[in-house]
Write an enzyme that holds these catalytic residues in place. Structure first.
Site, short mmCIF file in Angstrom:
data_model
loop_
_atom_site.label_atom_id
_atom_site.label_comp_id
_atom_site.label_asym_id
_atom_site.label_seq_id
_atom_site.Cartn_x
_atom_site.Cartn_y
_atom_site.Cartn_z
N LYS A 111 0.84 -1.21 0.00
CA LYS A 111 0.00 0.00 0.00
C LYS A 111 0.87 1.26 0.00
O LYS A 111 0.55 2.24 -0.67
CB LYS A 111 -0.94 0.01 1.21
CG LYS A 111 -2.06 -1.03 1.12
CD LYS A 111 -3.24 -0.50 0.33
CE LYS A 111 -4.16 -1.54 -0.27
NZ LYS A 111 -4.54 -2.66 0.53
N LYS A 194 -4.18 -11.87 -8.50
CA LYS A 194 -5.28 -11.75 -7.53
C LYS A 194 -6.45 -10.94 -8.07
O LYS A 194 -6.24 -9.88 -8.68
CB LYS A 194 -4.72 -11.07 -6.26
CG LYS A 194 -5.73 -10.97 -5.15
CD LYS A 194 -5.20 -10.17 -3.98
CE LYS A 194 -6.35 -9.60 -3.17
NZ LYS A 194 -5.95 -8.65 -2.16
N LYS A 197 -10.40 -5.38 -5.79
CA LYS A 197 -11.03 -4.12 -6.18
C LYS A 197 -10.01 -3.15 -6.73
O LYS A 197 -10.21 -2.52 -7.76
CB LYS A 197 -11.73 -3.51 -4.96
CG LYS A 197 -13.12 -4.09 -4.76
CD LYS A 197 -13.67 -3.84 -3.37
CE LYS A 197 -13.34 -5.00 -2.46
NZ LYS A 197 -14.07 -5.04 -1.19
P1 TYM Z 1 -10.82 -7.53 2.12
O1 TYM Z 1 -11.97 -6.62 2.26
O2 TYM Z 1 -9.68 -7.13 1.25
O3 TYM Z 1 -11.29 -8.93 1.66
C1 TYM Z 1 -12.31 -9.60 2.38
C2 TYM Z 1 -12.10 -11.08 2.33
O4 TYM Z 1 -12.06 -11.53 0.98
C3 TYM Z 1 -10.87 -12.26 0.78
N1 TYM Z 1 -10.39 -12.01 -0.57
C4 TYM Z 1 -9.97 -12.99 -1.38
N2 TYM Z 1 -9.93 -14.32 -1.20
C5 TYM Z 1 -9.48 -15.05 -2.25
N3 TYM Z 1 -9.11 -14.52 -3.43
C6 TYM Z 1 -9.14 -13.19 -3.65
N4 TYM Z 1 -8.80 -12.68 -4.83
C7 TYM Z 1 -9.60 -12.35 -2.58
N5 TYM Z 1 -9.78 -11.02 -2.45
C8 TYM Z 1 -10.25 -10.83 -1.21
C9 TYM Z 1 -9.88 -11.75 1.81
O5 TYM Z 1 -8.89 -12.71 2.07
C10 TYM Z 1 -10.78 -11.50 2.98
O6 TYM Z 1 -10.98 -12.71 3.69
N6 TYM Z 1 -8.31 -7.09 6.32
C11 TYM Z 1 -9.52 -7.64 5.77
C12 TYM Z 1 -10.77 -7.18 6.46
C13 TYM Z 1 -10.77 -7.43 7.92
C14 TYM Z 1 -10.89 -8.70 8.55
C15 TYM Z 1 -10.80 -8.43 9.95
C16 TYM Z 1 -11.06 -9.99 8.08
C17 TYM Z 1 -10.63 -6.50 8.89
N7 TYM Z 1 -10.66 -7.10 10.11
C18 TYM Z 1 -10.90 -9.47 10.86
C19 TYM Z 1 -11.13 -11.01 9.02
C20 TYM Z 1 -11.06 -10.74 10.39
C21 TYM Z 1 -9.56 -7.22 4.32
O7 TYM Z 1 -9.01 -6.25 3.91
O8 TYM Z 1 -10.30 -7.95 3.57
#
Ligand code: TYM
Length: 329
Positions: A111, A194, A197
């Site tokens: 980031k 990957k 978004k």
């Molecule tokens: P975020 O919003 O980027 O993504 C949410 C969830 O989707 C999964 N994910 C994917 N899995 C497989 N392939 C992909 N291309 C892909 N893109 C996204 C992510 O692994 C995630 O599980 N940090 C987290 C949000 C968060 C969170 C937490 C999650 C904040 N606090 C506590 C679990 C527990 C995040 O940015 O996810």
């Protein structure tokens, strides 16, 4: 009974990566576990501090959670910023999180590279806020995709450190979870590693069938195999990875055989892939359209969710405060 927690940042609509990485596993787990699912709106501010779209994004994610099968009768669904206890736990955990380890996190470095004009402290301490989310409910399992593995490892480290430091057995060390299998990474259709978004290569749960067909048709492919059983280049392996999660094993085997005998026609494979993705997304899309304007329902879900989440969070925080030496006068 195990406690399961997961969350998704509110930075836009949900895509296939979110669904197969986190949501679908969570939905399956809600039958037999104590489940919390939340919308990480504080986390979204590390990259998307936009007052004009914050609420709308939270609403989208909420609607899409419900449409994908998270059931408020079985699970607690809440918005992160409705539970102020998380901020206090985040602050307290930050006292035992070190600059060295935070600045080495892969997601921070990535980031910082992508938004050099906004390398804020929230970005640096993203893993401690995430640890606060998880430890606040003492979760045993956290369904997430592969990209969150390092954050989970840090949560385990923070939990262990807290227990050691204060000589207590207070926090559990949570485990990342994907139905007993490896954590999954859904790739992009543009040949990239990957679907995401910020990568701009997503198939959204809300995409209309025509849009999905078009996106899949445009997916990057190569000239085709020339030698039997040859290794697949990344862009083709990506198509197979998505096929493996949306299609039946027969379909996957059919195209694997075609690849191995150099008879594969990407047009056929893409047609099948689009069809099978649409089978997954269509019922979700229909449900999104049904509930997205039901403000009374959405209000009820998050109000009740916040109440339940605060009750659980309050208990943990009281324990942490006591352990750390805060006392009432
Ligand atoms: P975020 O919003 O980027 O993504 C949410 C969830 O989707 C999964 N994910 C994917 N899995 C497989 N392939 C992909 N291309 C892909 N893109 C996204 C992510 O692994 C995630 O599980 N940090 C987290 C949000 C968060 C969170 C937490 C999650 C904040 N606090 C506590 C679990 C527990 C995040 O940015 O996810």
């Amino acid at each position: 009974m195990n406690t399961v927690l997961s969350g998704i940042r509110s930075t836009g609509n949900l895509h296939l990566g979110n669904y197969f990485g986190a949501l679908r596993n969570f939905v399956r787990m809600q039958e037999e576990n104590k489940c919390f699912f939340f919308i990480a709106d504080y986390h979204s501010l590390t990259t998307h501090p936009d007052p004009g779209s914050l609420h709308g994004n939270v609403k989208n994610v909420l609607t899409e959670y419900l449409a994908a099968g998270i059931d408020p009768e079985k699970s607690t669904i809440y918005i992160q910023s409705d539970v102020p206890e998380v901020c206090e736990l985040y602050l307290l955990l930050n006292m035992h999180a070190y600059l060295g380890e935070l600045s080495k996190t892969v997601s921070f470095k990535e980031k910082a590279r992508k938004q050099p004009e906004n390398v804020n402290a929230g970005l640096l301490t993203y893993p401690t806020l995430m640890a606060a989310d998880i430890l606040m409910h003492n979760a045993d399992f956290v369904p997430v995709g592969k990209d969150q593995e390092q954050h989970l490892e840090m949560t385990r480290k923070f939990a262990r450190r807290f227990n050691n430091m204060y000589q207590v057995e207070f926090f559990k060390e949570p485990n990342a979870y994907n139905f007993g299998q490896e954590l999954i990474k859904i790739p992009g259709l543009d040949g990239s590693g990957k679907m995401g978004k910020s990568e701009g290569n997503c198939i959204y749960l809300k995409d209309e069938p025509k849009v999905i067909e078009k996106k899949v048709k445009r997916a990057l492919t190569d000239q085709g195999p020339t030698v039997p059983n040859q290794e697949k280049p990344e862009c083709i392996e990506n198509l197979f990875t998505i096929l493996r999660v949306v299609s039946t094993p027969e379909v996957v085997n059919h195209f694997e055989d075609k690849w191995n005998t150099c008879e594969i026609r990407y047009g056929d494979m893409k047609k099948q892939l689009a069809e099978d993705i649409i089978k997954v997304t269509s019922p979700i899309r229909e449900r999104i359209l049904e509930i997205e304007n039901d403000d009374a329902y959405l209000h009820k879900v998050v109000t009740e969710g916040a109440e339940k989440a605060r009750e659980s969070a309050g208990k943990t925080l009281a324990g942490v405060r006591e352990i750390m030496g805060f006392k009432p006068f």
